[in-house]
Write a protein that holds these residues in place. Structure first.
Motif, mmCIF file in Angstrom:
data_model
loop_
_atom_site.group_PDB
_atom_site.id
_atom_site.type_symbol
_atom_site.label_atom_id
_atom_site.label_comp_id
_atom_site.label_asym_id
_atom_site.label_seq_id
_atom_site.Cartn_x
_atom_site.Cartn_y
_atom_site.Cartn_z
ATOM 1 N N CYS A 55 0.862 -1.181 0.000
ATOM 2 C CA CYS A 55 0.000 0.000 0.000
ATOM 3 C C CYS A 55 0.898 1.230 0.000
ATOM 4 O O CYS A 55 1.735 1.394 0.886
ATOM 5 N N TRP A 56 0.710 2.100 -1.015
ATOM 6 C CA TRP A 56 1.562 3.278 -1.156
ATOM 7 C C TRP A 56 0.805 4.583 -0.974
ATOM 8 O O TRP A 56 1.433 5.628 -0.772
ATOM 9 N N ALA A 57 -0.517 4.573 -1.100
ATOM 10 C CA ALA A 57 -1.236 5.848 -1.122
ATOM 11 C C ALA A 57 -2.630 5.717 -0.528
ATOM 12 O O ALA A 57 -3.213 4.636 -0.497
ATOM 13 N N LEU A 58 -3.166 6.857 -0.118
ATOM 14 C CA LEU A 58 -4.456 6.954 0.551
ATOM 15 C C LEU A 58 -5.172 8.194 0.041
ATOM 16 O O LEU A 58 -4.548 9.247 -0.124
ATOM 17 N N ALA A 59 -6.465 8.080 -0.209
ATOM 18 C CA ALA A 59 -7.291 9.237 -0.570
ATOM 19 C C ALA A 59 -8.626 9.128 0.155
ATOM 20 O O ALA A 59 -9.124 8.031 0.407
ATOM 21 N N LEU A 60 -9.182 10.285 0.451
ATOM 22 C CA LEU A 60 -10.464 10.360 1.139
ATOM 23 C C LEU A 60 -11.507 10.881 0.159
ATOM 24 O O LEU A 60 -11.317 11.920 -0.474
ATOM 25 N N GLN A 61 -12.606 10.139 0.002
ATOM 26 C CA GLN A 61 -13.696 10.582 -0.864
ATOM 27 C C GLN A 61 -14.542 11.628 -0.146
ATOM 28 O O GLN A 61 -14.547 11.704 1.079
ATOM 29 N N ALA A 62 -15.310 12.396 -0.917
ATOM 30 C CA ALA A 62 -16.182 13.422 -0.348
ATOM 31 C C ALA A 62 -17.216 12.821 0.600
ATOM 32 O O ALA A 62 -17.632 13.466 1.562
ATOM 33 N N ASP A 63 -17.619 11.570 0.357
ATOM 34 C CA ASP A 63 -18.609 10.907 1.220
ATOM 35 C C ASP A 63 -17.985 10.240 2.439
ATOM 36 O O ASP A 63 -18.664 9.561 3.202
ATOM 37 N N GLY A 64 -16.665 10.414 2.626
ATOM 38 C CA GLY A 64 -15.980 9.867 3.789
ATOM 39 C C GLY A 64 -15.380 8.497 3.599
ATOM 40 O O GLY A 64 -14.667 8.001 4.472
ATOM 41 N N LYS A 65 -15.647 7.852 2.457
ATOM 42 C CA LYS A 65 -15.034 6.547 2.198
ATOM 43 C C LYS A 65 -13.535 6.721 1.968
ATOM 44 O O LYS A 65 -13.077 7.779 1.531
ATOM 45 N N VAL A 66 -12.783 5.670 2.258
ATOM 46 C CA VAL A 66 -11.327 5.696 2.200
ATOM 47 C C VAL A 66 -10.846 4.785 1.079
ATOM 48 O O VAL A 66 -11.260 3.629 0.991
ATOM 49 N N VAL A 67 -9.985 5.301 0.207
ATOM 50 C CA VAL A 67 -9.424 4.535 -0.899
ATOM 51 C C VAL A 67 -7.931 4.364 -0.667
ATOM 52 O O VAL A 67 -7.212 5.344 -0.441
ATOM 53 N N LEU A 68 -7.458 3.110 -0.714
ATOM 54 C CA LEU A 68 -6.032 2.805 -0.641
ATOM 55 C C LEU A 68 -5.583 2.306 -2.004
ATOM 56 O O LEU A 68 -6.318 1.596 -2.681
ATOM 57 N N ALA A 69 -4.368 2.674 -2.401
ATOM 58 C CA ALA A 69 -3.825 2.244 -3.685
ATOM 59 C C ALA A 69 -2.433 1.669 -3.492
ATOM 60 O O ALA A 69 -1.683 2.097 -2.608
ATOM 61 N N GLY A 70 -2.102 0.708 -4.342
ATOM 62 C CA GLY A 70 -0.786 0.101 -4.302
ATOM 63 C C GLY A 70 -0.679 -0.974 -5.355
ATOM 64 O O GLY A 70 -1.127 -0.794 -6.492
ATOM 65 N N ASP A 71 -0.110 -2.100 -4.950
ATOM 66 C CA ASP A 71 0.083 -3.199 -5.889
ATOM 67 C C ASP A 71 -0.014 -4.526 -5.157
ATOM 68 O O ASP A 71 0.152 -4.594 -3.938
ATOM 69 N N ALA A 72 -0.296 -5.566 -5.931
ATOM 70 C CA ALA A 72 -0.424 -6.919 -5.382
ATOM 71 C C ALA A 72 0.266 -7.885 -6.340
ATOM 72 O O ALA A 72 0.078 -7.804 -7.554
ATOM 73 N N LEU A 73 1.061 -8.791 -5.780
ATOM 74 C CA LEU A 73 1.697 -9.833 -6.584
ATOM 75 C C LEU A 73 0.611 -10.842 -6.933
ATOM 76 O O LEU A 73 0.061 -11.514 -6.070
ATOM 77 N N ASN A 74 0.296 -10.904 -8.226
ATOM 78 C CA ASN A 74 -0.830 -11.700 -8.691
ATOM 79 C C ASN A 74 -0.299 -12.726 -9.693
ATOM 80 O O ASN A 74 -0.399 -12.555 -10.892
ATOM 81 N N GLY A 75 0.305 -13.780 -9.192
ATOM 82 C CA GLY A 75 0.961 -14.759 -10.052
ATOM 83 C C GLY A 75 2.387 -14.325 -10.320
ATOM 84 O O GLY A 75 3.148 -14.044 -9.397
#
Length: 190
Positions: A55-75
């Motif tokens: 997980c490298w980043a975080l953003a807050l939506q106007a409605d209060g929901k939380v979004v995390l962004a990053g990467d996942a080893l998928n195979g």
């Protein structure tokens, strides 16, 4: 890290467990104590893919929901990974697959290092993707966690500048254009 309008503080990153790394998000009260009404005792540790996750980043939506962004080893490759939580730290089941969206971008690996949420709810991720070279990458997702096919090529744009390129931040200008900033190394890895 970001601060909610009510003064509560959100902090996201990686949690190293006994077998691999997962996403983690914590919420603190304004006085620095964990907000026990968020997640489980103030935090959520979230496995995202079948193996390692970053997980490298975080953003807050106007409605209060939380979004995390990053990467996942998928195979064999790393894919973009997004997770969305409700205001109280529960997975938002209306997003992706049960709150998690893992998406392949480019020919090989893709890493999401920054995230922003537009006023219309679309989510923009900046980072890098590997094809012939290491390219600047920007991808846009619909509010449900799927790639926005009207953006770039099938939801993403990779910019090959002929060097090792790592996009570490993204912003949207008032005119709607995007800027991805980061670093390049003409020599590549040494």
């Amino acid at each position: 890290v970001t601060v909610r309008p009510n003064g509560k503080i959100l902090l996201a990153g990686g949690h190293v467990g006994t077998t691999d790394e997962d996403f983690i998000v914590l919420q603190f009260n304004a006085d620095g104590t964990l907000d026990t009404g968020f997640g489980t005792n103030g935090m959520v540790i979230q496995p995202v893919g079948p193996s390692q996750d970053h997980c490298w980043a975080l953003a807050l939506q106007a409605d209060g929901k939380v979004v995390l962004a990053g990467d996942a080893l998928n195979g064999a490759y790393w894919d973009l990974a997004l997770v969305r939580y409700t205001v109280d730290g529960q997975l938002d089941t209306g997003f992706g697959a049960g709150g998690v969206a893992i998406t392949s971008v480019g020919d090989q690996d893709a890493y999401g290092y920054d995230v922003l949420v537009q006023a219309d709810g679309k989510i923009v991720v900046g980072g890098e993707a590997h094809g012939t070279n290491f390219d600047y990458m920007i991808a846009r997702f619909l509010p449900d966690g799927s790639l926005d096919g009207s953006f770039g090529t099938n939801g993403a744009t990779l910019t090959d500048i002929g060097a090792l390129a790592v996009g570490t931040s993204v912003l949207r200008q008032p005119d709607g254009k995007y800027v991805v900033g980061g670093a390049i190394s003409p020599q590549g890895f040494t």
